[in-house]
Design an enzyme around this catalytic site. Structure first.
Site, PDB file in Angstrom:
ATOM      1  N   THR A 252       0.789  -1.046   0.104  1.00  0.00           N
ATOM      2  CA  THR A 252      -0.056   0.140   0.095  1.00  0.00           C
ATOM      3  C   THR A 252       0.726   1.194  -0.019  1.00  0.00           C
ATOM      4  O   THR A 252       0.258   2.257  -0.479  1.00  0.00           O
ATOM      5  CB  THR A 252      -1.042  -0.202   1.322  1.00  0.00           C
ATOM      6  OG1 THR A 252      -1.951  -1.233   1.124  1.00  0.00           O
ATOM      7  CG2 THR A 252      -1.994   1.195   1.339  1.00  0.00           C
TER       8      THR A 252
ATOM      9  N   TYR B 206      -7.641   1.037  -4.306  1.00  0.00           N
ATOM     10  CA  TYR B 206      -6.467   1.114  -4.859  1.00  0.00           C
ATOM     11  C   TYR B 206      -5.707   0.208  -5.333  1.00  0.00           C
ATOM     12  O   TYR B 206      -6.034  -0.989  -4.933  1.00  0.00           O
ATOM     13  CB  TYR B 206      -5.252   2.096  -3.859  1.00  0.00           C
ATOM     14  CG  TYR B 206      -5.215   1.142  -2.736  1.00  0.00           C
ATOM     15  CD1 TYR B 206      -3.890   0.371  -2.683  1.00  0.00           C
ATOM     16  CD2 TYR B 206      -5.856   1.112  -1.486  1.00  0.00           C
ATOM     17  CE1 TYR B 206      -3.435  -0.447  -1.466  1.00  0.00           C
ATOM     18  CE2 TYR B 206      -5.791   0.144  -0.538  1.00  0.00           C
ATOM     19  CZ  TYR B 206      -4.425  -0.649  -0.379  1.00  0.00           C
ATOM     20  OH  TYR B 206      -4.259  -1.606   0.570  1.00  0.00           O
TER      21      TYR B 206
ATOM     22  N   THR C 284       1.012  -4.278   4.435  1.00  0.00           N
ATOM     23  CA  THR C 284       1.044  -4.479   5.911  1.00  0.00           C
ATOM     24  C   THR C 284       0.277  -5.696   6.173  1.00  0.00           C
ATOM     25  O   THR C 284       0.308  -6.112   7.188  1.00  0.00           O
ATOM     26  CB  THR C 284       0.025  -3.285   6.264  1.00  0.00           C
ATOM     27  OG1 THR C 284      -1.283  -3.293   5.945  1.00  0.00           O
ATOM     28  CG2 THR C 284       0.506  -2.252   6.438  1.00  0.00           C
ATOM     29  N   ASP C 285      -0.337  -6.165   4.884  1.00  0.00           N
ATOM     30  CA  ASP C 285      -1.175  -7.646   5.184  1.00  0.00           C
ATOM     31  C   ASP C 285      -0.293  -8.778   5.766  1.00  0.00           C
ATOM     32  O   ASP C 285      -0.695  -9.519   6.695  1.00  0.00           O
ATOM     33  CB  ASP C 285      -1.779  -8.127   3.830  1.00  0.00           C
ATOM     34  CG  ASP C 285      -2.861  -7.372   3.478  1.00  0.00           C
ATOM     35  OD1 ASP C 285      -3.250  -6.465   4.315  1.00  0.00           O
ATOM     36  OD2 ASP C 285      -3.377  -7.564   2.487  1.00  0.00           O
TER      37      ASP C 285
ATOM     38  N   LYS D  87      -1.009  -7.094  13.017  1.00  0.00           N
ATOM     39  CA  LYS D  87      -1.972  -6.225  12.461  1.00  0.00           C
ATOM     40  C   LYS D  87      -3.235  -6.479  13.292  1.00  0.00           C
ATOM     41  O   LYS D  87      -3.567  -7.624  13.035  1.00  0.00           O
ATOM     42  CB  LYS D  87      -2.043  -6.228  11.055  1.00  0.00           C
ATOM     43  CG  LYS D  87      -2.815  -5.322  10.410  1.00  0.00           C
ATOM     44  CD  LYS D  87      -2.800  -5.593   8.752  1.00  0.00           C
ATOM     45  CE  LYS D  87      -3.728  -4.525   8.376  1.00  0.00           C
ATOM     46  NZ  LYS D  87      -3.647  -4.515   6.610  1.00  0.00           N
TER      47      LYS D  87
ATOM     48  N   GLU E 274      -4.643 -28.396  29.220  1.00  0.00           N
ATOM     49  CA  GLU E 274      -5.620 -29.310  28.807  1.00  0.00           C
ATOM     50  C   GLU E 274      -5.257 -30.354  27.943  1.00  0.00           C
ATOM     51  O   GLU E 274      -5.754 -31.399  27.918  1.00  0.00           O
ATOM     52  CB  GLU E 274      -6.872 -28.640  28.140  1.00  0.00           C
ATOM     53  CG  GLU E 274      -7.788 -27.658  29.133  1.00  0.00           C
ATOM     54  CD  GLU E 274      -8.841 -27.399  28.462  1.00  0.00           C
ATOM     55  OE1 GLU E 274      -9.977 -28.069  28.134  1.00  0.00           O
ATOM     56  OE2 GLU E 274      -9.245 -26.143  28.625  1.00  0.00           O
TER      57      GLU E 274
END
Length: 358
Positions: free
Chosen positions: A43, A56, A121-122, A194, A315
Site C-alpha cells: 500500500t 487502490y 501491511t497484510d 496487525k 488441557e
C-alpha cells in the site's frame, strides 16, 4: 621588524588552523550514513482511484518515486534504492523471503550501515519475523508500510518512511533485531501483529508492548526484546532454495478432521493448529493431529485468540501427543518458526525449545 614578523607568522598560522578546521568540519558535515532501501510494493507504493476513496492498486509505484516523495530523507542519509519485487503483500511468498534475506546478508558485508524494507501491511509481521530469525547482521533492519495509498489525501506512507530511515540510521538501533515502524511506534518483530483492517494505528505488540516511539524524528526506546534473533539465531538461509511446507488449520466449534486429513494427504511437513482458547483442539481433532504426528508431521498448537500464551501441559498433554506449544507466537508467526525449525530437526522436544527461545 621582528615583532611584526612574529605577529604576521602567528596570524597566518592561526588563519591556516581556522581554515583547516572549517574544511574538516564541512567534510564531517557531509558524511551521512549509507542506507539501503529495499522495496517490495504494498500500500505504501499504492495508487488510488481517488484521493478520498479506499480503492487502490498496491505496489504500483517504484522505489525511486517513493523516495522522490520524501526528499527530506536525503538530508539525513545517503540512500541506495533497490526494487526487489513489486507486489501486494497478500502475494508475499517463501521465494521472496529467501531472496530478500540473502540480499540483506550480502549487503550487510559492505559499507551499507542500515536497511529499510518497504512492504505491504497484510503479511508485514511474517516477513519481519522471518528476517529476524535468519539475518546475520546486527545492523538495523526496519520494515515500513502504510495503511493509505500514496495518492490519498492523508497518506501515512511518507511520514512512516522518513521515520523508518531516521530510526535505522540511529546508533541506538543497532543490535535490536528486525523492527517495524508504523504510526510513530517502534515494534519488535517477535510480537508485532496487525490488529485492525483499515486504521493507521493497526500495528501493535499485544503481549510485550512496543520497543519505543519515534519522537521528533528520533527513536526513543523503552525496552529490548530478550528473544534470540539475527546474529544469535541458529537458523540460516545460506543453503536453502525452498522452505518446508507448513499449513495453518483453524479451530472452531464442531470442527472436523477434514483439513488435517487433507494436509496429511498433501504431504505437508508441519501443521500449526490455531485452536480455541489455549490452543485447544476438540477430542476428534486431537486424535487426527496425533495420527498426523505419528506419520511424521510436526504439530504446533497455537491459538486463534488475539493475545496471551498458548502454554504447555494445560488441557492438552503435549508430551504424550508429541506436540509443541507456540507460547507467545500467533499462528502466522508459529508457521514461520516451524518452517525454519524443520530445516534443522523434526524432534518435537527440540522444536519446543525453539518456541521458547525465539
Amino acid at each position: 621588524m621582528k615583532k611584526v614578523s612574529v605577529r604576521r607568522t602567528i596570524s597566518i598560522a592561526f588563519m591556516l588552523m581556522v581554515g583547516l578546521f572549517m574544511v574538516n568540519s564541512f567534510a564531517f558535515a557531509q558524511v551521512k550514513p549509507k542506507i539501503a532501501i529495499l522495496a517490495t510494493g504494498g500500500t505504501i507504493a499504492g495508487v488510488g482511484q481517488s484521493e478520498v476513496g479506499s480503492a487502490y492498486k498496491s505496489g504500483a509505484i517504484t522505489v525511486d518515486k517513493l523516495l522522490a516523495a520524501v526528499p527530506q530523507i536525503n538530508n539525513i542519509a545517503t540512500v541506495q534504492g533497490e526494487q526487489v519485487v513489486q507486489i501486494g503483500s497478500q502475494d508475499m511468498n517463501d521465494m521472496v523471503w529467501l531472496k530478500l534475506a540473502k540480499r540483506i546478508n550480502e549487503l550487510a558485508k559492505t559499507d551499507v550501515q542500515a536497511f529499510v524494507i518497504t512492504h505491504g501491511t497484510d503479511t508485514q509481521e511474517e516477513t519481519a519475523y522471518f528476517l529476524n530469525l535468519v539475518l546475520k547482521t546486527d545492523k538495523p533492519v526496519v520494515l515500513v508500510g502504510a495503511m493509505r495509498a500514496s495518492t490519498a489525501i492523508s497518506a501515512d506512507g511518507p511520514k512512516n518512511l522518513y521515520d523508518a530511515v531516521s530510526c535505522a540510521i540511529d546508533p541506538t538501533s543497532k543490535g535490536r533485531g528486525v523492527m517495524i515502524i508504523m504510526n510513530d511506534k517502534i515494534l519488535g518483530a517477535d510480537d508485532v501483529t496487525k490488529t485492525m483492517t483499515t486504521a493507521v494505528e493497526t500495528f501493535a505488540c499485544p503481549n510485550y508492548g512496543p520497543l519505543g516511539i519515534m519522537y521528533n524524528g528520533k527513536p526513543m526506546y523503552t525496552r529490548t526484546s530478550m528473544k534470540k534473533h539475527t546474529v544469535k539465531s541458529e537458523f540460516s538461509v545460506d543453503n536453502l532454495s525452498e522452505l518446508p511446507r507448513v499449513e495453518i488449520i483453524y479451530g472452531y466449534s464442531n470442527v472436523t478432521p477434514l483439513f488435517v486429513d487433507a494436509a496429511v494427504k498433501a504431504g505437508v511437513k508441519g501443521i500449526v493448529y490455531a485452536g480455541v482458547g489455549n490452543g485447544n483442539p476438540s477430542t476428534t481433532l486431537q486424535d487426527a493431529l496425533v495420527s498426523a504426528r505419528k506419520s511424521g508431521i510436526a504439530i504446533v498448537r497455537s491459538s486463534r485468540v488475539f493475545s496471551g500464551p498458548t502454554s504447555q501441559f494445560d488441557e492438552v498433554d503435549d508430551e504424550k501427543c508429541e506436540f509443541a506449544a507456540s507460547w507467545y507466537k500467533n499462528p502466522q508467526k508459529a508457521r514461520v518458526l516451524l518452517m525454519l525449525a524443520l530445516t534443522k530437526t523434526d524432534n518435537y522436544k527440540e522444536i519446543q525449545r525453539m518456541f521458547i527461545e525465539y
